[in-house]
Design an enzyme around this catalytic site. Structure first.
Site, PDB file in Angstrom:
ATOM      1  N   HIS A 155       0.841  -1.206   0.000  1.00 12.51           N
ATOM      2  CA  HIS A 155       0.000   0.000   0.000  1.00 12.51           C
ATOM      3  C   HIS A 155       0.875   1.255   0.000  1.00 12.51           C
ATOM      4  O   HIS A 155       2.065   1.188   0.292  1.00 12.51           O
ATOM      5  CB  HIS A 155      -0.919   0.031   1.231  1.00 12.51           C
ATOM      6  CG  HIS A 155      -2.135  -0.833   1.096  1.00 12.51           C
ATOM      7  ND1 HIS A 155      -2.129  -2.172   1.436  1.00 12.51           N
ATOM      8  CD2 HIS A 155      -3.392  -0.569   0.635  1.00 12.51           C
ATOM      9  CE1 HIS A 155      -3.321  -2.687   1.205  1.00 12.51           C
ATOM     10  NE2 HIS A 155      -4.108  -1.740   0.714  1.00 12.51           N
ATOM     11  N   LYS A 159      -0.561   4.901   4.611  1.00 12.14           N
ATOM     12  CA  LYS A 159      -1.426   3.951   5.338  1.00 12.14           C
ATOM     13  C   LYS A 159      -0.912   3.761   6.763  1.00 12.14           C
ATOM     14  O   LYS A 159       0.293   3.571   6.972  1.00 12.14           O
ATOM     15  CB  LYS A 159      -1.494   2.615   4.587  1.00 12.14           C
ATOM     16  CG  LYS A 159      -2.506   1.648   5.192  1.00 12.14           C
ATOM     17  CD  LYS A 159      -2.889   0.552   4.246  1.00 12.14           C
ATOM     18  CE  LYS A 159      -3.818  -0.458   4.900  1.00 12.14           C
ATOM     19  NZ  LYS A 159      -5.084   0.126   5.353  1.00 12.14           N
TER      20      LYS A 159
HETATM   21  N1  NAP Z   1     -12.990  -0.844   2.939  1.00 11.81           N
HETATM   22  C1  NAP Z   1     -12.302  -0.428   1.864  1.00 11.81           C
HETATM   23  O1  NAP Z   1     -12.574  -0.842   0.725  1.00 11.81           O
HETATM   24  C2  NAP Z   1     -11.200   0.602   2.041  1.00 11.81           C
HETATM   25  C3  NAP Z   1     -10.520   1.119   0.938  1.00 11.81           C
HETATM   26  C4  NAP Z   1      -9.582   2.143   1.143  1.00 11.81           C
HETATM   27  C5  NAP Z   1      -9.349   2.629   2.432  1.00 11.81           C
HETATM   28  N2  NAP Z   1     -10.018   2.062   3.480  1.00 11.81           N
HETATM   29  C6  NAP Z   1      -9.859   2.577   4.855  1.00 11.81           C
HETATM   30  O2  NAP Z   1     -10.581   3.800   4.952  1.00 11.81           O
HETATM   31  C7  NAP Z   1      -9.982   4.630   5.963  1.00 11.81           C
HETATM   32  C8  NAP Z   1      -9.684   6.013   5.383  1.00 11.81           C
HETATM   33  O3  NAP Z   1      -8.676   5.897   4.385  1.00 11.81           O
HETATM   34  P1  NAP Z   1      -8.179   7.171   3.554  1.00 11.81           P
HETATM   35  O4  NAP Z   1      -7.047   6.682   2.716  1.00 11.81           O
HETATM   36  O5  NAP Z   1      -9.340   7.855   2.901  1.00 11.81           O
HETATM   37  O6  NAP Z   1      -7.616   8.066   4.757  1.00 11.81           O
HETATM   38  P2  NAP Z   1      -7.520   9.679   4.846  1.00 11.81           P
HETATM   39  O7  NAP Z   1      -7.208  10.260   3.504  1.00 11.81           O
HETATM   40  O8  NAP Z   1      -6.626   9.972   6.000  1.00 11.81           O
HETATM   41  O9  NAP Z   1      -9.018  10.104   5.162  1.00 11.81           O
HETATM   42  C9  NAP Z   1      -9.611   9.932   6.442  1.00 11.81           C
HETATM   43  C10 NAP Z   1     -10.537  11.098   6.652  1.00 11.81           C
HETATM   44  O10 NAP Z   1     -11.174  10.918   7.925  1.00 11.81           O
HETATM   45  C11 NAP Z   1     -10.900  12.063   8.721  1.00 11.81           C
HETATM   46  N3  NAP Z   1     -10.731  11.702  10.143  1.00 11.81           N
HETATM   47  C12 NAP Z   1      -9.671  11.047  10.698  1.00 11.81           C
HETATM   48  N4  NAP Z   1      -9.845  10.953  12.036  1.00 11.81           N
HETATM   49  C13 NAP Z   1     -11.015  11.543  12.297  1.00 11.81           C
HETATM   50  C14 NAP Z   1     -11.732  11.775  13.479  1.00 11.81           C
HETATM   51  N5  NAP Z   1     -11.268  11.344  14.673  1.00 11.81           N
HETATM   52  N6  NAP Z   1     -12.929  12.410  13.383  1.00 11.81           N
HETATM   53  C15 NAP Z   1     -13.412  12.806  12.194  1.00 11.81           C
HETATM   54  N7  NAP Z   1     -12.765  12.647  11.021  1.00 11.81           N
HETATM   55  C16 NAP Z   1     -11.583  12.014  11.084  1.00 11.81           C
HETATM   56  C17 NAP Z   1      -9.599  12.616   8.209  1.00 11.81           C
HETATM   57  O11 NAP Z   1      -9.454  13.973   8.587  1.00 11.81           O
HETATM   58  P3  NAP Z   1      -7.944  14.575   8.779  1.00 11.81           P
HETATM   59  O12 NAP Z   1      -7.306  14.491   7.429  1.00 11.81           O
HETATM   60  O13 NAP Z   1      -8.181  15.953   9.264  1.00 11.81           O
HETATM   61  O14 NAP Z   1      -7.269  13.689   9.775  1.00 11.81           O
HETATM   62  C18 NAP Z   1      -9.792  12.440   6.703  1.00 11.81           C
HETATM   63  O15 NAP Z   1     -10.588  13.447   6.128  1.00 11.81           O
HETATM   64  C19 NAP Z   1      -8.746   3.855   6.437  1.00 11.81           C
HETATM   65  O16 NAP Z   1      -9.089   3.108   7.600  1.00 11.81           O
HETATM   66  C20 NAP Z   1      -8.450   2.904   5.277  1.00 11.81           C
HETATM   67  O17 NAP Z   1      -7.741   1.748   5.677  1.00 11.81           O
HETATM   68  C21 NAP Z   1     -10.932   1.073   3.313  1.00 11.81           C
END
Ligand code: NAP
Length: 268
Positions: A155, A159
């Protein structure tokens, strides 16, 4: 029309979800939420994602917009997801959980909430990955304990959890098929004098580099041949489109905990 709310709207997956929701015929955006203190609170959700004006402002309090949506899609952080889940439980909303990295205790909270509301919880929403899980089950059933099983995942550098939720799910599916307990048979990385490999272990190797969206290979290696099942995601839209598909599917359920195998009718 199914009204969706998207949390983490300014995040990598949040932006892909806004686009997928916008493109789908059966869904419309009801609310966009992000973290308290984010500089994007108050901006237009569509504009910040480069998708044009949606006339939906990003807010920081999910409770203030809970009457604007039917289903929440949450790809954020485990602690944030558990808080958002509580709002959904209290207001009778459905939730699609894509976040990974939950503790066992947090997973129990999700299971408990599914007695009151309908939930799809899957560490990987891609249709291809979920089809791969079915192929892994078939392969493990045929090859059994005759082969060494290793799971290698890669990844992007941002991550924060390892191994990926998808790699762990792959391990669970294989362990369940072979009657093993993943908590007992998993080996995470190897270094130094490890001794010979125990056939009944399942190995995990993690790579974090550059902008890799997500790659998983499961190797079933025997004497004289090996099978490798590989999935490579090249765009986050595959996860986002899967999440929208899950939300549309979940609309017909009142309560229960489901995964993408249920959504895609891959469960026996
Ligand atoms: N199930 C699936 O198919 C799949 C696919 C891809 C990713 N994922 C998962 O999805 C999650 C997000 O991934 P990403 O790559 O999109 O991460 P990211 O770019 O860091 O996005 C996460 C978002 O959530 C916000 N956030 C984080 N902590 C928070 C809190 N305590 N309260 C409110 N908002 C909060 C972040 O805000 P800030 O930037 O201000 O911290 C950001 O806007 C991860 O757990 C990843 O492993 C799952």
């Amino acid at each position: 029309m199914l009204k969706l709310a998207i949390t983490g709207a300014a995040g990598r997956m949040g932006r892909a979800l806004l686009e997928a929701c916008h493109n789908a015929e059966q869904t419309q955006l009801g609310a966009a939420i992000d973290r308290r203190g984010s500089s994007l609170i108050g901006t237009d959700a569509g504009e910040q994602a480069g998708l044009g004006v949606f006339n939906t402002k990003i807010v920081d309090d999910i409770s203030s917009v809970s009457s604007n949506f039917d289903t929440l899609i949450d790809f954020t952080h485990p602690d944030a997801t558990i808080e958002n889940l509580e709002v959904c439980r209290a207001t009778g909303k459905q939730i699609i959980i894509g976040t990974t990295g939950f503790t066992e205790q947090q997973k129990q909270i999700i299971t408990q909430a599914s007695k009151q509301i309908a939930i799809v919880f899957a560490p990987n929403m891609s249709v291809g990955v979920n089809l791969s899980l079915k192929l892994l089950e078939m392969t493990a059933k045929v090859l059994g304990d005759e082969v060494d099983i290793e799971i290698i995942e890669a990844h992007h550098r941002h991550k924060i959890d390892a191994p990926s939720g998808t790699a762990l799910r792959m391990g669970e599916v294989i362990a369940d098929t072979l009657g093993r307990d993943l908590t007992q048979c998993a080996v995470y990385g190897r270094q130094g004098q490890t001794g010979e490999r125990d056939r009944k272990t399942i190995g995990f190797e993690t790579i974090r580099a550059g902008d890799i969206v997500g790659e998983h290979t499961v190797m079933f290696a025997g004497i004289g041949e090996r099978i490798e099942i590989t999935h490579k995601a090249s765009s986050r839209m595959t996860f986002a489109n899967g999440a929208i598909r899950a939300a549309i599917w979940l609309a017909q359920h009142q309560v229960g905990l489901f995964d993408m195998q249920d959504v895609l009718a891959l469960n026996d």
